[in-house]
Design a protein around this motif. Structure first.
Motif, PDB file in Angstrom:
ATOM      1  N   ALA A 200       0.853  -1.380   0.073  1.00  0.00           N
ATOM      2  CA  ALA A 200       0.086  -0.122  -0.174  1.00  0.00           C
ATOM      3  C   ALA A 200       0.924   1.465   0.025  1.00  0.00           C
ATOM      4  O   ALA A 200       0.418   2.331  -0.551  1.00  0.00           O
ATOM      5  N   SER A 226     -11.412   4.301  -5.051  1.00  0.00           N
ATOM      6  CA  SER A 226     -12.179   3.216  -5.058  1.00  0.00           C
ATOM      7  C   SER A 226     -11.075   1.880  -4.940  1.00  0.00           C
ATOM      8  O   SER A 226     -10.038   1.943  -5.248  1.00  0.00           O
ATOM      9  N   ASP A 228     -10.143  -2.187  -3.574  1.00  0.00           N
ATOM     10  CA  ASP A 228     -10.151  -2.928  -2.520  1.00  0.00           C
ATOM     11  C   ASP A 228     -10.327  -2.418  -1.354  1.00  0.00           C
ATOM     12  O   ASP A 228      -9.264  -1.256  -1.009  1.00  0.00           O
ATOM     13  N   LYS A 229     -11.076  -2.629  -0.405  1.00  0.00           N
ATOM     14  CA  LYS A 229     -11.250  -2.026   0.938  1.00  0.00           C
ATOM     15  C   LYS A 229     -10.093  -1.829   1.912  1.00  0.00           C
ATOM     16  O   LYS A 229      -9.559  -0.868   2.615  1.00  0.00           O
ATOM     17  N   ALA A 230      -9.508  -3.066   1.985  1.00  0.00           N
ATOM     18  CA  ALA A 230      -8.256  -2.988   2.784  1.00  0.00           C
ATOM     19  C   ALA A 230      -7.191  -2.094   2.148  1.00  0.00           C
ATOM     20  O   ALA A 230      -6.449  -1.596   3.209  1.00  0.00           O
ATOM     21  N   ARG A 232      -7.631   0.564   0.365  1.00  0.00           N
ATOM     22  CA  ARG A 232      -7.945   1.648   0.438  1.00  0.00           C
ATOM     23  C   ARG A 232      -7.916   2.272   2.151  1.00  0.00           C
ATOM     24  O   ARG A 232      -7.402   3.334   2.309  1.00  0.00           O
ATOM     25  N   ASP A 233      -8.276   1.331   3.061  1.00  0.00           N
ATOM     26  CA  ASP A 233      -8.065   1.768   4.241  1.00  0.00           C
ATOM     27  C   ASP A 233      -6.498   1.972   4.572  1.00  0.00           C
ATOM     28  O   ASP A 233      -6.360   2.953   5.695  1.00  0.00           O
ATOM     29  N   GLU A 234      -5.531   1.680   4.075  1.00  0.00           N
ATOM     30  CA  GLU A 234      -4.214   1.900   4.237  1.00  0.00           C
ATOM     31  C   GLU A 234      -3.778   3.099   3.285  1.00  0.00           C
ATOM     32  O   GLU A 234      -3.054   4.062   3.846  1.00  0.00           O
ATOM     33  N   VAL A 236      -5.693   5.614   1.852  1.00  0.00           N
ATOM     34  CA  VAL A 236      -6.177   7.155   2.055  1.00  0.00           C
ATOM     35  C   VAL A 236      -5.456   7.941   2.997  1.00  0.00           C
ATOM     36  O   VAL A 236      -5.221   9.104   3.096  1.00  0.00           O
ATOM     37  N   PRO A 237      -5.253   7.093   4.279  1.00  0.00           N
ATOM     38  CA  PRO A 237      -4.674   8.134   5.319  1.00  0.00           C
ATOM     39  C   PRO A 237      -3.375   8.468   4.817  1.00  0.00           C
ATOM     40  O   PRO A 237      -2.803   9.630   5.269  1.00  0.00           O
ATOM     41  N   ARG A 240      -3.840  11.554   2.753  1.00  0.00           N
ATOM     42  CA  ARG A 240      -4.503  12.817   3.362  1.00  0.00           C
ATOM     43  C   ARG A 240      -3.442  13.590   4.225  1.00  0.00           C
ATOM     44  O   ARG A 240      -3.386  14.559   4.641  1.00  0.00           O
ATOM     45  N   LEU A 248     -13.959   8.904  -0.921  1.00  0.00           N
ATOM     46  CA  LEU A 248     -13.878   7.639  -1.575  1.00  0.00           C
ATOM     47  C   LEU A 248     -15.045   7.710  -2.577  1.00  0.00           C
ATOM     48  O   LEU A 248     -15.896   8.377  -2.715  1.00  0.00           O
TER      49      LEU A 248
END
Length: 276
Positions: A200, A226, A228-230, A232-234, A236-237, A240, A248
């Motif tokens: 990631a 958009s 894969d959720k796992a 994205r969770d890594e 996106v932060p 930011r 999202l």
């Protein structure tokens, strides 16, 4: 060659219902069927391999010939996922000047034996390559003129949003080891590409590098993510920390459903937009 998936539980014999979509990558071949009546996708098979570029054609041929269903008389569309893509101004590359296209692409792709492709991508022109012989094999094997770059559906889809929303925008779709990205300024395409990554952090680095290389504004520009959720969770932060507006991407149910089933965004958009 390894086979990661093949769904033999469904009946695809009705050619008036099922349409075949092949995504031809340099390390994989993905086959999906689309029910033109219900709008439903069936994620049929995925073949992966690791080889030298010179052996790519044989791997693609083997993946096709070892599955007779792919050679049946379906209405076929083909998306090409090249190893790399250059987007250039179309006015600088007349269609008849194939040598200039080849020379420009060779600055980024040093492979000697290659087929050079070109096609419109939004307002830009996409230059990309496949190993020599891939183009001829596809044209001999599948009687279709619907062959295009895999990013074309994504560019077409997000161009409409970029023109409506204006400003500096980047859209990213994450898969397990690959991301698709399209960036715009005031509705004009700046970048469209696909990058492979191992972690990631690598994905975030590539996106931030591209953001800065394009001179996008970290205070006012926006990046939408958009996939894969796992991941994205890594990712996106990380984004930011450097870009104020990281959101999202929301899709209508007609796209969200096939994405949950393992259909890529470019494949879902291609069939849903009925891009020919």
């Amino acid at each position: 060659m390894s086979e990661s998936k093949r769904d033999t539980s469904m009946d695809f014999s009705d050619h008036s219902v099922w349409q075949l979509l092949l995504t031809v990558g340099m390390r994989e071949l993905h086959a999906a069927f689309y029910d033109r009546n219900s709008g439903r996708f069936a994620d049929y098979s995925r073949r992966r391999w690791e080889c030298e570029p010179a052996d790519t054609l044989k791997c693609i041929e083997d993946a096709v010939y070892e599955d007779p269903l792919l050679l049946d008389d379906y209405d076929v569309s083909i998306l090409i996922r090249p190893a790399m893509t250059l987007t250039v101004a179309p006015e600088d590359y007349p269609e008849e000047d194939s040598q200039k296209m080849h020379d420009t692409l060779s600055l980024a792709d040093a492979t000697e034996r290659k087929d050079v492709w070109h096609e419109p991508l939004g307002e830009a022109l996409a230059l990309y390559s496949t190993p020599e012989g891939v183009r001829d094999f596809l044209s001999r094997t599948f009687l279709t003129e619907r062959v295009s770059h895999a990013l074309r559906p994504i560019v077409d889809y997000f161009t409409l949003r970029a023109r409506t929303e204006g400003g500096e925008r980047m859209w990213v779709h994450l898969e397990s080891d690959r991301l698709d990205v399209a960036a715009f300024r005031n509705g004009r395409l700046l970048l469209a590409n696909t990058w492979s990554f191992a972690t990631a952090a690598d994905a975030a680095y590539y996106l931030l590098y591209a953001w800065r290389a394009l001179g996008l504004d970290a205070a006012q520009g926006e990046i939408s993510v958009s996939g894969d959720k796992a991941l994205r969770d890594e990712v996106v932060p990380m984004l930011r920390r450097y870009i104020n507006y990281v959101r999202l991407t929301m899709y209508p149910a007609s796209l969200a459903a096939p994405l949950r089933e393992g259909i890529s965004l470019c494949e879902a958009l291609y069939m849903k937009q009925d891009i020919k």
